[in-house]
Design a protein around this motif. Structure first.
Motif, PDB file in Angstrom:
ATOM      1  N   ARG A 185     -15.023   3.549  12.661  1.00  0.00           N
ATOM      2  CA  ARG A 185     -15.131   5.056  12.245  1.00  0.00           C
ATOM      3  C   ARG A 185     -14.797   5.759  13.500  1.00  0.00           C
ATOM      4  O   ARG A 185     -14.006   6.625  13.851  1.00  0.00           O
ATOM      5  CB  ARG A 185     -16.167   5.404  11.681  1.00  0.00           C
ATOM      6  CG  ARG A 185     -16.439   6.611  11.347  1.00  0.00           C
ATOM      7  CD  ARG A 185     -15.249   7.330  10.435  1.00  0.00           C
ATOM      8  NE  ARG A 185     -15.540   8.513   9.540  1.00  0.00           N
ATOM      9  CZ  ARG A 185     -15.755   9.489  10.392  1.00  0.00           C
ATOM     10  NH1 ARG A 185     -15.971   9.518  11.794  1.00  0.00           N
ATOM     11  NH2 ARG A 185     -15.960  10.642  10.058  1.00  0.00           N
ATOM     12  N   ARG A 231     -27.763  -1.763  13.481  1.00  0.00           N
ATOM     13  CA  ARG A 231     -27.896  -3.056  12.956  1.00  0.00           C
ATOM     14  C   ARG A 231     -29.384  -3.422  12.794  1.00  0.00           C
ATOM     15  O   ARG A 231     -29.774  -4.280  11.734  1.00  0.00           O
ATOM     16  CB  ARG A 231     -27.541  -4.134  14.191  1.00  0.00           C
ATOM     17  CG  ARG A 231     -26.522  -5.233  13.952  1.00  0.00           C
ATOM     18  CD  ARG A 231     -26.382  -6.011  15.282  1.00  0.00           C
ATOM     19  NE  ARG A 231     -26.593  -7.515  14.904  1.00  0.00           N
ATOM     20  CZ  ARG A 231     -26.937  -8.182  16.222  1.00  0.00           C
ATOM     21  NH1 ARG A 231     -26.635  -7.721  17.211  1.00  0.00           N
ATOM     22  NH2 ARG A 231     -27.278  -9.350  16.123  1.00  0.00           N
ATOM     23  N   LYS A 235     -31.265  -1.792  11.278  1.00  0.00           N
ATOM     24  CA  LYS A 235     -31.565  -1.384   9.845  1.00  0.00           C
ATOM     25  C   LYS A 235     -31.458  -2.486   8.805  1.00  0.00           C
ATOM     26  O   LYS A 235     -31.710  -2.247   7.582  1.00  0.00           O
ATOM     27  CB  LYS A 235     -30.695  -0.077   9.413  1.00  0.00           C
ATOM     28  CG  LYS A 235     -30.972   1.104  10.351  1.00  0.00           C
ATOM     29  CD  LYS A 235     -30.365   2.268   9.499  1.00  0.00           C
ATOM     30  CE  LYS A 235     -29.626   3.320  10.477  1.00  0.00           C
ATOM     31  NZ  LYS A 235     -28.709   4.356   9.784  1.00  0.00           N
ATOM     32  N   GLY A 236     -30.530  -3.440   9.245  1.00  0.00           N
ATOM     33  CA  GLY A 236     -30.475  -4.685   8.205  1.00  0.00           C
ATOM     34  C   GLY A 236     -29.204  -4.511   7.359  1.00  0.00           C
ATOM     35  O   GLY A 236     -29.008  -5.147   6.386  1.00  0.00           O
ATOM     36  N   ILE A 237     -28.264  -3.910   8.137  1.00  0.00           N
ATOM     37  CA  ILE A 237     -26.808  -3.418   7.407  1.00  0.00           C
ATOM     38  C   ILE A 237     -25.973  -4.688   7.591  1.00  0.00           C
ATOM     39  O   ILE A 237     -26.150  -5.412   8.625  1.00  0.00           O
ATOM     40  CB  ILE A 237     -26.122  -2.443   7.772  1.00  0.00           C
ATOM     41  CG1 ILE A 237     -26.990  -1.008   7.885  1.00  0.00           C
ATOM     42  CG2 ILE A 237     -24.867  -2.151   6.973  1.00  0.00           C
ATOM     43  CD1 ILE A 237     -26.274  -0.153   8.444  1.00  0.00           C
ATOM     44  N   SER A 238     -25.194  -5.295   6.549  1.00  0.00           N
ATOM     45  CA  SER A 238     -24.553  -6.464   6.789  1.00  0.00           C
ATOM     46  C   SER A 238     -23.256  -6.142   7.864  1.00  0.00           C
ATOM     47  O   SER A 238     -22.852  -5.299   8.148  1.00  0.00           O
ATOM     48  CB  SER A 238     -23.711  -6.884   5.341  1.00  0.00           C
ATOM     49  OG  SER A 238     -22.845  -5.981   5.159  1.00  0.00           O
ATOM     50  N   PRO A 239     -22.854  -7.190   8.474  1.00  0.00           N
ATOM     51  CA  PRO A 239     -22.086  -7.187   9.714  1.00  0.00           C
ATOM     52  C   PRO A 239     -20.829  -6.465   9.381  1.00  0.00           C
ATOM     53  O   PRO A 239     -20.426  -5.391  10.137  1.00  0.00           O
ATOM     54  CB  PRO A 239     -21.598  -8.661  10.093  1.00  0.00           C
ATOM     55  CG  PRO A 239     -22.898  -9.513   9.677  1.00  0.00           C
ATOM     56  CD  PRO A 239     -23.451  -8.734   8.455  1.00  0.00           C
ATOM     57  N   LYS A 267     -18.455   0.720   8.902  1.00  0.00           N
ATOM     58  CA  LYS A 267     -18.937   2.190   9.053  1.00  0.00           C
ATOM     59  C   LYS A 267     -19.107   2.929  10.449  1.00  0.00           C
ATOM     60  O   LYS A 267     -18.806   4.166  10.410  1.00  0.00           O
ATOM     61  CB  LYS A 267     -20.436   1.971   8.156  1.00  0.00           C
ATOM     62  CG  LYS A 267     -20.865   3.481   8.225  1.00  0.00           C
ATOM     63  CD  LYS A 267     -22.250   3.590   7.117  1.00  0.00           C
ATOM     64  CE  LYS A 267     -22.649   4.973   7.092  1.00  0.00           C
ATOM     65  NZ  LYS A 267     -24.038   5.050   6.290  1.00  0.00           N
ATOM     66  N   TYR A 268     -19.557   2.125  11.420  1.00  0.00           N
ATOM     67  CA  TYR A 268     -19.796   2.796  12.525  1.00  0.00           C
ATOM     68  C   TYR A 268     -18.703   2.470  13.498  1.00  0.00           C
ATOM     69  O   TYR A 268     -17.824   3.464  13.977  1.00  0.00           O
ATOM     70  CB  TYR A 268     -21.182   2.343  13.029  1.00  0.00           C
ATOM     71  CG  TYR A 268     -22.100   2.980  12.208  1.00  0.00           C
ATOM     72  CD1 TYR A 268     -22.622   4.193  12.202  1.00  0.00           C
ATOM     73  CD2 TYR A 268     -22.816   1.865  11.244  1.00  0.00           C
ATOM     74  CE1 TYR A 268     -23.743   4.681  11.525  1.00  0.00           C
ATOM     75  CE2 TYR A 268     -23.814   2.635  10.345  1.00  0.00           C
ATOM     76  CZ  TYR A 268     -24.310   3.848  10.490  1.00  0.00           C
ATOM     77  OH  TYR A 268     -25.290   4.369   9.739  1.00  0.00           O
ATOM     78  N   ARG A 298     -20.185  -4.335   6.755  1.00  0.00           N
ATOM     79  CA  ARG A 298     -20.122  -2.844   6.534  1.00  0.00           C
ATOM     80  C   ARG A 298     -20.580  -2.442   7.672  1.00  0.00           C
ATOM     81  O   ARG A 298     -20.150  -1.079   7.962  1.00  0.00           O
ATOM     82  CB  ARG A 298     -21.709  -2.911   5.437  1.00  0.00           C
ATOM     83  CG  ARG A 298     -21.858  -1.396   5.101  1.00  0.00           C
ATOM     84  CD  ARG A 298     -22.984  -1.451   4.437  1.00  0.00           C
ATOM     85  NE  ARG A 298     -23.489  -0.166   4.210  1.00  0.00           N
ATOM     86  CZ  ARG A 298     -23.200   0.643   3.137  1.00  0.00           C
ATOM     87  NH1 ARG A 298     -22.689   0.223   2.383  1.00  0.00           N
ATOM     88  NH2 ARG A 298     -23.580   1.873   3.240  1.00  0.00           N
ATOM     89  N   VAL A 322     -13.724  -7.930  17.488  1.00  0.00           N
ATOM     90  CA  VAL A 322     -14.799  -8.540  17.119  1.00  0.00           C
ATOM     91  C   VAL A 322     -14.938 -10.063  17.484  1.00  0.00           C
ATOM     92  O   VAL A 322     -16.208 -10.460  17.902  1.00  0.00           O
ATOM     93  CB  VAL A 322     -14.953  -8.478  15.379  1.00  0.00           C
ATOM     94  CG1 VAL A 322     -16.155  -9.437  15.119  1.00  0.00           C
ATOM     95  CG2 VAL A 322     -14.871  -6.943  15.003  1.00  0.00           C
TER      96      VAL A 322
END
Lengths: 328, 342, 392
Positions: free
Chosen positions: A247, A231, A233-237, A243-244, A239, A129
């Motif tokens: 995984r 991203r 979709k507005g998901i927090s960094p 999640k993606y 999460r 990251v």
């Protein structure tokens, strides 16, 4: 799912057969046999050699029979009664010698494996990251360093540091009081106290390799379009990353679990000798040196079986984490 | 406080995006200005590499970290207040709210824009559960409803499948459903049909148009095919090498194209009723590198009408119609003419 | 269709093209870019590799190490088996330019004297700081054959009337610095030879497996699987133990290399197979086949060049594991054996803590193992990145 596992288990049977043959051939490779070792030993000790006695031993160990007969007898014993043959050197059945040692080998290897995961995961994710940051570079460098130090060097250095600076002796898996003692809670706690040194030593090389694999996988995934889409979709960094990409980076990682276990067992083999751990490797080494063939052969066979089980577990995990394989 | 023209939901002003790469700086977008009237649709048209996708991505801050964005991206909230998206902190709460509830995107590649290891339901319901406070059950019902709306049969069953079990067209439909799931006010569709078979393209485009009507969306459609947008959008912006070279109402652009590049684009559309033996014309040359932009007008190397002034002057934005602008030195002075006529 | 019509109308509006003006600048492509378009694959790889600073430095380090190994007899002040009586376990000596008596441009060492501690009966070495032993360059010493050809007795450096042990000495009074250099010859070549053997095996079996497929492929894949399911070190241990004890040093060396590559080729074989499988259905290969190119020619001119860069990168990355294996085996006493000098053989002396506490400098060969392996890992990493010059 069950069908898949059954299929994999069936596939293992011919593999097991091949492995047992290879194990047997390898232990037959050295010229001569245990009796030569015995004779040589007796000679150096100045004992008189009674050829009749030697001949009797030859018949007792069925060394007079051809190799394939001995192989069949050996395998028959293993399959029908779990009898792995007789150790010449220890003058005891092999099965009384190996199980505890193998169990300890497995304990050390698996805990090293867990240790390396616990260390490698956060480091790899952080490194990927924060790509090209100072932290990433230094962690990558440390990883390379970990890869480049031979296990036994690391063990030696730890032992040196422990005894010079902490006046503390490292080695073995048990304190002297517990070595011969039967299993108890106290012995277990004692084991845990000793386990960390081999765990670090063996886990180190694996950790470094793992960090590299995971970091690269993750870097690949981080640039994929589905990450941008998620991203958007507005998901927090945080999460989003877990999640993606994490995984998905797990998929190639899980397929490495299969070779990580043999790698750990390998590392354990060298480290055990340096740290004098009562595990399989030192006994195997001794058996190989004195041509104690059934003992050596059984160890080789069982260690490879562990590897195969590792691969099987990794294949099953792969099906769980990757739905694409499930629907193939 | 920033002000916006009445009736516009989004105004992008003087947007500049540069990428800092090892090889040098890429000038992807150089001072782009456009606006999106509420409930209307605009098309951004240009060849690949002209900066249209980068412009669209910067509207919701989706560019990678190597991007340096300047300029204004003004967005009118439901309550009427104005937010400058360009100034919001990266991946902060505000921009995430806008992404999750206000501006949705449809991406180029439905294949790779969906995670292969999560079910369609999982990816579709994510925003609903996160932003609309739905329970899993409610979200599920809504997902099935949306999938039906975008024309996926057996939606009840398919919702639990993985994207790789969907065909390409179905995936793009699912992507559209995913964009709608957020009840957005703006929809940005980035080349939504490029990766699809020709037979599917028309279907997906008409689906997008239906959805725009149904949900009363304002829409930005990004495409390289001028013909595609003709009947779908109200305004067209033609981009070349990071600049808007011409913009205006769709009909005006088609009937009265001003910029040589726009004309070239229009000429390169094959004609059904053209003369036999007539060749489809093409624009000669290739797009220059965005690493080292030529001085003056960026189109001049390929322009059949270049003049010596094109070498030195970056063309100004000239008003040639009520809503028609062109950036080309051929029209120097025509704004006075227009002003005089008006 | 009205689009078509409207654009036709538009065409009529277009003024006649003007002739290009004198300041024609249709070559808008930059010079550098043009260079990139026409560069060969290997040029692109070199450009990309050059940017990888750490890999470049590593390459220099590796080349330097190999030069030192080749000229080991010249650089080393002594012979590798020469025992210096009365100098057992001497700690590394400091080379000085400076002491109370002032600065000296010529480096010097102090002579060392042995003292036995009466209480502990332990050896101690004391530097006699009253006397300087200047380090002389190009001195005559024991004779050797340079590059195995020229008889020679000139050494890079040495001291007269005394000894110089830069890395100290071992249990038999042998100079560690000398032995590290000679050990490098064995340790650093075993990886190369082993990798070369692995490459041969990997290319042949992997190539056959991928190119012909079917039953052959299946059989080869099973063999690889069986070989890989043995944990490597125990397998090496077993094979190492199988080497007959009366084997000559050269025989053992060859034996160990063969054992190492016996496992080493499997990974390469898999890679080659994967690449061949992927490439064999690529358009350019099919095109070549349709054009009537012979099979061997397809393999030589189309397939191999396409994956060679990847193979080189992974070869570089597999050298470290070879040398680590050799070192570990020799360390355990089932690899190379004395009188052969290798880093692993030298480290065997450092096997227990007591020796180590008395003479920690015995680990110095290990430092070289680490540096060498580290350099190869970095180099391999750089090569792997460069191997795909078309990637970002």
């Amino acid at each position: 799912m069950l069908r898949y596992i059954a299929k994999r288990l069936l596939q293992m049977i011919p593999m097991l057969f091949l492995i047992s043959v290879v194990s047997f051939i390898i232990i037959q490779l050295p010229p001569g046999s245990y009796l030569n070792t015995l004779i040589a030993q007796m000679r150096t000790q100045g004992d008189e050699i009674n050829m009749e006695q030697v001949e009797a031993l030859r018949i007792r160990y069925s060394l007079d029979k051809p190799a394939h007969i001995r192989y069949l007898n050996w395998i028959k014993g293993i399959i029908t009664e779990g009898d792995f043959g007789f150790s010449f050197e220890w003058n005891r059945p092999v099965k009384t010698l190996i199980w505890e040692r193998l169990a300890l080998s497995l304990t050390v290897s698996v805990s090293s494996l867990l240790f390396s995961w616990i260390i490698a995961f956060p480091i790899a994710i952080y490194s990927a990251v924060k790509k090209h940051s100072v932290a990433d570079y230094s962690l990558t460098f440390m990883g390379f360093l970990g890869l480049s130090v031979p296990n036994f060097m690391l063990a030696l250095i730890l032992m040196y540091i422990a005894s010079v600076y902490f006046k503390f002796s490292v080695g073995g898996l048990f304190s002297p009081d517990y070595v011969m003692a039967p299993w108890s809670f106290g012995k277990f706690v004692d084991l845990l106290k000793h386990l960390w040194v081999p765990m670090i030593v063996i886990g180190m090389a694996g950790t470094a390799g793992l960090i590299r694999v995971l970091r690269n996988n993750l870097l690949d995934e981080l640039e994929k379009p589905y990450v941008v889409a998620a991203r958007s979709k507005g998901i927090s960094p945080v999460r989003l990353i877990f999640k993606y990409p994490v995984r998905l980076a797990l998929i190639p990682f899980v397929s490495t679990v299969g070779w990580q276990l043999p790698q750990m067992l390998s590392g354990e083999a060298v480290t055990a000798t340096v740290l004098s751990l009562p595990t399989a490797a030192p006994l195997l080494l001794g058996a190989l040196r004195s041509q104690d063939m059934y003992l050596a052969g059984s160890f080789l066979l069982l260690l490879s079986c562990l590897t195969m089980i590792g691969t099987l577990i990794s294949d099953i995990l792969l099906v769980i984490v990757d739905p694409r394989i499930r629907y193939e | 406080m920033d002000t916006m023209t009445e009736g516009n939901i989004l105004e992008v002003r003087d947007l500049t995006v540069r990428f800092m790469m090892n090889e040098g700086t890429v000038h992807a977008v150089n001072g782009v200005t456009f606006s999106l009237p509420e409930g209307k649709s605009i098309g951004i048209v240009g060849e690949s590499g002209c900066g249209k996708t980068v412009s669209a991505y910067s509207v919701t801050q989706l560019l990678p970290k190597t991007a340096r964005v300047s300029g204004q991206i003004l967005f009118r909230e439901k309550e009427g207040t104005i937010t400058d998206i360009a100034k919001l902190p990266v991946d902060g709460k505000e921009i995430r709210r806008i992404r999750g509830q206000e501006i949705s995107m449809i991406f180029q590649e439905p294949m790779s824009s969906l995670s292969p290891v999560h079910t369609v339901f999982n990816q579709l319901a994510e925003a609903m559960i996160l932003f609309q406070g739905m329970t899993k059950k409610q979200a599920r019902e809504r997902c099935v409803e949306l999938l039906k709306l975008v024309g996926i049969e057996n939606a009840e069953r398919r919702v639990d499948e993985y994207p790789f079990q969907f065909s390409g067209g179905m995936r793009q439909r699912a992507m559209i459903a995913m964009a709608l799931a957020r009840n957005p006010r703006i929809l940005i569709a980035d080349e939504p049909t490029t990766a699809l078979d020709v037979t599917l393209q028309a279907q997906v485009l008409s689906l997008i148009q239906e959805m725009q009507d149904e949900f009363k969306l304002s829409m930005i459609l990004i495409t390289h095919a001028l013909g595609v947008v003709a009947h779908m959008v109200d305004y067209i912006h033609i981009m070349y090498l990071g600049r808007v070279v011409e913009s205006g109402p769709t009909l005006e652009i088609f009937e009265n194209p001003k910029h040589p590049y726009t004309r070239g684009l229009l000429n390169s559309i094959p004609k059904l009723h053209g003369k036999r033996g007539q060749r489809v014309s093409s624009i000669p040359g290739a797009v220059p590198s965005a690493y080292s932009l030529p001085e003056g007008c960026v189109f001049r190397a390929r322009c059949s009408e270049r003049r010596s002034a094109c070498m030195y002057e970056i063309p100004r934005r000239i008003q040639v119609g009520s809503e028609h602008y062109v950036s080309c030195c051929l029209y120097d002075g025509e704004e006075d003419q227009y002003a005089a006529n008006a | 269709m009205d689009q078509g019509l409207s654009s036709q109308q538009a065409t009529q509006n277009v003024p006649l093209p003007k002739p290009p003006s004198a300041d024609d600048d249709s070559t808008a492509l930059g010079k550098t870019e043009e260079k990139v378009f026409y560069a060969t694959q290997w040029q692109l790889m070199w450009w990309k590799f050059r940017k990888h600073k750490v890999a470049m430095v590593s390459a220099v380090v590796i080349i330097f190490m190999y030069i030192c190994a080749i000229f080991a007899p010249f650089i080393a002040p002594y012979a590798p088996t020469e025992r210096h009586r009365g100098f057992l376990y001497v700690p590394p000596q400091k080379v000085r330019f400076w002491d109370e008596n002032g600065f000296s441009l010529r480096p010097f060492v102090y002579p060392i004297e042995q003292e036995i501690d009466i209480m502990t009966m332990q050896r101690k070495y004391i530097e006699d700081t009253s006397k300087r032993l200047p380090v002389k360059f190009f001195v005559r010493g024991s004779s050797y054959k340079l590059l195995g050809l020229f008889e020679c007795d000139i050494h890079l450096f040495g001291v007269e009337d005394g000894k110089v042990f830069l890395f100290g000495t071992d249990n038999m009074g042998r100079d560690l610095f000398t032995r590290v250099l000679y050990g490098a010859q064995i340790s650093m070549s075993i990886g190369l030879v082993g990798v070369f053997l692995s490459l041969l095996l990997g290319l042949v079996f992997g190539g056959i497996s991928g190119y012909y497929g079917g039953a052959v492929d299946n059989a080869i894949q099973r063999i690889i699987e069986v070989l890989r399911s043995f944990p490597t070190i125990p397998l090496w241990m077993a094979l190492g133990a199988a080497l007959p004890p009366e084997l000559s040093p050269v025989g053992v060396y060859m034996g160990i290399t063969i054992i190492l590559s016996l496992i080493g080729w499997t990974a390469l074989g898999r890679q080659v197979r994967g690449k061949v499988l992927a490439l064999k259905n690529e358009d350019f290969v099919i095109a070549a086949r349709l054009a009537g190119t012979s099979e061997p020619r397809i393999i030589m001119t189309h397939l191999i060049p396409s994956f060679m860069s990847h193979i080189i990168a992974s070869l570089t990355l597999s050298i470290p594991s070879m040398i680590l294996a050799e070192t570990s085996l020799s360390f355990l006493g089932i690899g190379l054996r004395p009188p052969v000098v290798s880093w692993g053989v030298m480290l065997q002396q450092a096997q227990n803590v007591n020796t180590l506490m008395m003479a920690p400098w015995l680990l110095i060969p290990g430092v070289f193992v680490v540096v060498y392996v580290l350099a190869f890992n970095f180099l391999g990493d750089g090569l792997r990145d460069a191997a795909d010059p078309y990637g970002v």
